[in-house]
Design an enzyme around this catalytic site. Structure first.
Site, PDB file in Angstrom:
ATOM      1  N   SER A 167      25.739   9.091   6.414  1.00 39.97           N
ATOM      2  CA  SER A 167      25.915   8.332   7.648  1.00 39.97           C
ATOM      3  C   SER A 167      27.309   7.699   7.694  1.00 39.97           C
ATOM      4  O   SER A 167      28.309   8.414   7.664  1.00 39.97           O
ATOM      5  CB  SER A 167      24.799   7.294   7.768  1.00 39.97           C
ATOM      6  OG  SER A 167      24.726   6.769   9.069  1.00 39.97           O
ATOM      7  N   ASP A 262      18.360  13.903  14.923  1.00 36.79           N
ATOM      8  CA  ASP A 262      19.321  12.823  14.649  1.00 36.79           C
ATOM      9  C   ASP A 262      20.276  12.671  15.825  1.00 36.79           C
ATOM     10  O   ASP A 262      20.866  13.651  16.283  1.00 36.79           O
ATOM     11  CB  ASP A 262      20.102  13.182  13.383  1.00 36.79           C
ATOM     12  CG  ASP A 262      21.019  12.073  12.899  1.00 36.79           C
ATOM     13  OD1 ASP A 262      21.183  11.068  13.608  1.00 36.79           O
ATOM     14  OD2 ASP A 262      21.567  12.226  11.797  1.00 36.79           O
ATOM     15  N   HIS A 292      17.157  10.639  10.911  1.00 36.99           N
ATOM     16  CA  HIS A 292      18.358  10.121  10.252  1.00 36.99           C
ATOM     17  C   HIS A 292      17.952   9.204   9.092  1.00 36.99           C
ATOM     18  O   HIS A 292      17.063   8.378   9.222  1.00 36.99           O
ATOM     19  CB  HIS A 292      19.183   9.331  11.263  1.00 36.99           C
ATOM     20  CG  HIS A 292      20.488   8.839  10.751  1.00 36.99           C
ATOM     21  ND1 HIS A 292      21.639   9.576  10.826  1.00 36.99           N
ATOM     22  CD2 HIS A 292      20.835   7.680  10.143  1.00 36.99           C
ATOM     23  CE1 HIS A 292      22.639   8.900  10.300  1.00 36.99           C
ATOM     24  NE2 HIS A 292      22.177   7.736   9.866  1.00 36.99           N
TER      25      HIS A 292
END
Length: 321
Positions: A167, A262, A292
Site C-alpha cells: 500500500s 481494491d 486491500h
C-alpha cells in the site's frame, strides 16, 4: 456508502468473508471492553495483533538504529533460520502514511523473510501528518545507504538489496527507487516487490467501483490520507505522483501484486503496463475475491501466504541473475 459501488459482499471469497466477520466481532469486542476511545494508531495496532501472533520463527529479530538528520530511525531486522545467502530486503510498511509500524506488519515480514530466504529490515519511518512528503522518501533512502555502507555488520551483501512494501509502503518503495535512480544511486537495488500500492492516480475506475466501509478506502478516505501526507503545493510533484516521473528506464525488476476488488487496482495495472510497454522487467499478479490489505491475514487465508510466496518466487529468480 458512496453511490455506484460494486457489491463487494457478493464477490469476496469465503476466506475473505470469514476475516471480515472476525474483524467486525473484534471491533464490537473493543467497544464493549471500553476501548472505543483508542487513537487511530492504537486501533490499527490492536486490529493487527491477532494476525501477528505466531508466524515463522527467526534466527534473530533485533532493532537497528540509523542516524539521519540529527536523530535516529529505528528499524527491525528479521534474520530467517538457516539462511543460505546474504541477500536483504528493505521492507516499508503500509497504513496510509498515518498509521502502522514494523510491529503491525510482523507476520508479513516473517513470512517474507522465510519464503525469500533473505534478511528483511523493516523501517519505522516518520508518520504523517506530523511529518510530510518527501521526508519519508529521504528516510528510506538513508536506511538503504546505511545498509550499503554497513552490510557486513548485518551479514548481508551490500550490492544485493531489494525494496518491498504494501500500500503506502509500495508507493514509498517505488518512489525511493525513482529518487535514487535520478541521483544515479540505484546500483544496489536488485528488485522491487510492490503489494497493492498507490502510485499517483487521484481518480480511477477501480476507485469509483471499490473502496467501502470494509476496507476503509472510499474515495474521500483516499483523498484524506493524501492530504495528511502531502501539502497542496507538492500534490503534482513527480515523486508524489509517480506517473509524472519518467518510469521508462533505469528501474529494477518489479513484482506488482494487485487485487480485483481494491480501489487501488488501477494504479498497479497502469504501472505494469508502463513498465511492460518500455521493456522493463515486471511481473503482474492479480488476486480475486480479496480486499486491500489481505496480506495480513495468513492465519485465516491461504491466499495471503500464497501471494507472498508468489513474490518470493519472483525475488529468488531476479536476485540470482
Amino acid at each position: 456508502m458512496e453511490k455506484n459501488k460494486a457489491n463487494i459482499l457478493s464477490r469476496v471469497s469465503p476466506e475473505m468473508k470469514k476475516v471480515m466477520d472476525f474483524e467486525e466481532r473484534q471491533r464490537k469486542d473493543r467497544i464493549r471492553s471500553g476501548e472505543e476511545n483508542l487513537t487511530d494508531r492504537e486501533a490499527y495496532e490492536a486490529s493487527r495483533s491477532f494476525f501477528n501472533e505466531g508466524g515463522p520463527v527467526m534466527e534473530r529479530v533485533e532493532e537497528i538504529l540509523v542516524d539521519y538528520e540529527g536523530r535516529r530511525i529505528s528499524c527491525t531486522l528479521y534474520d530467517p533460520v538457516n539462511r543460505p545467502h546474504n541477500k536483504a530486503i528493505l521492507f516499508i510498511h503500509g497504513g496510509g502514511f498515518v498509521v502502522g509500524s514494523p510491529k503491525t506488519h510482523d507476520g508479513i515480514q516473517r513470512r517474507l523473510a522465510q519464503l525469500t530466504e533473505a534478511v528483511v529490515i523493516s523501517i519505522d519511518y516518520s508518520l504523517a501528518p506530523e511529518v510530510k512528503f518527501p521526508v519519508q522518501i529521504y528516510e528510506c533512502a538513508a536506511v538503504l545507504q546505511h545498509l550499503k555502507d554497513h552490510g557486513a555488520r548485518y551479514g548481508i551483501d551490500s550490492g544485493n538489496i531489494s525494496l518491498a512494501g504494501d500500500s503506502a509502503g509500495a508507493y514509498l518503495s517505488l518512489a525511493t527507487a525513482v529518487y535514487l535512480r535520478d541521483r544515479g544511486e540505484t546500483d544496489a537495488i536488485r528488485s522491487l516487490l510492490l503489494f497493492y500500492g498507490s502510485y499517483g492516480l487521484q481518480d480511477s475506475r477501480s476507485m469509483r467501483l471499490y473502496g467501502n466501509e470494509y476496507d476503509g478506502l472510499t474515495l474521500s478516505a483516499l483523498h484524506s490520507y493524501s492530504t495528511l501526507f502531502c501539502d497542496e503545493k507538492d500534490r503534482e510533484h513527480p515523486l508524489r505522483n509517480l506517473f509524472l516521473s519518467d518510469l521508462t528506464y533505469g528501474l529494477p525488476p518489479a513484482f506488482i501484486l494487485s487485487c480485483t476488488l481494491d480501489p487501488l487496482a488501477d494504479d498497479s495495472s497502469l504501472l505494469y503496463e508502463i513498465l511492460k510497454e518500455h521493456d522493463l522487467q515486471a511481473e503482474y499478479v492479480e488476486y480475486d475475491g480479496v480486499l486491500h490489505g489481505f496480506l495480513h491475514y495468513s492465519r485465516m487465508m491461504k491466499d495471503s501466504e500464497k501471494a507472498i510466496r508468489d513474490a518470493a518466487t519472483f525475488y529468488k529468480k531476479v536476485s540470482s541473475e
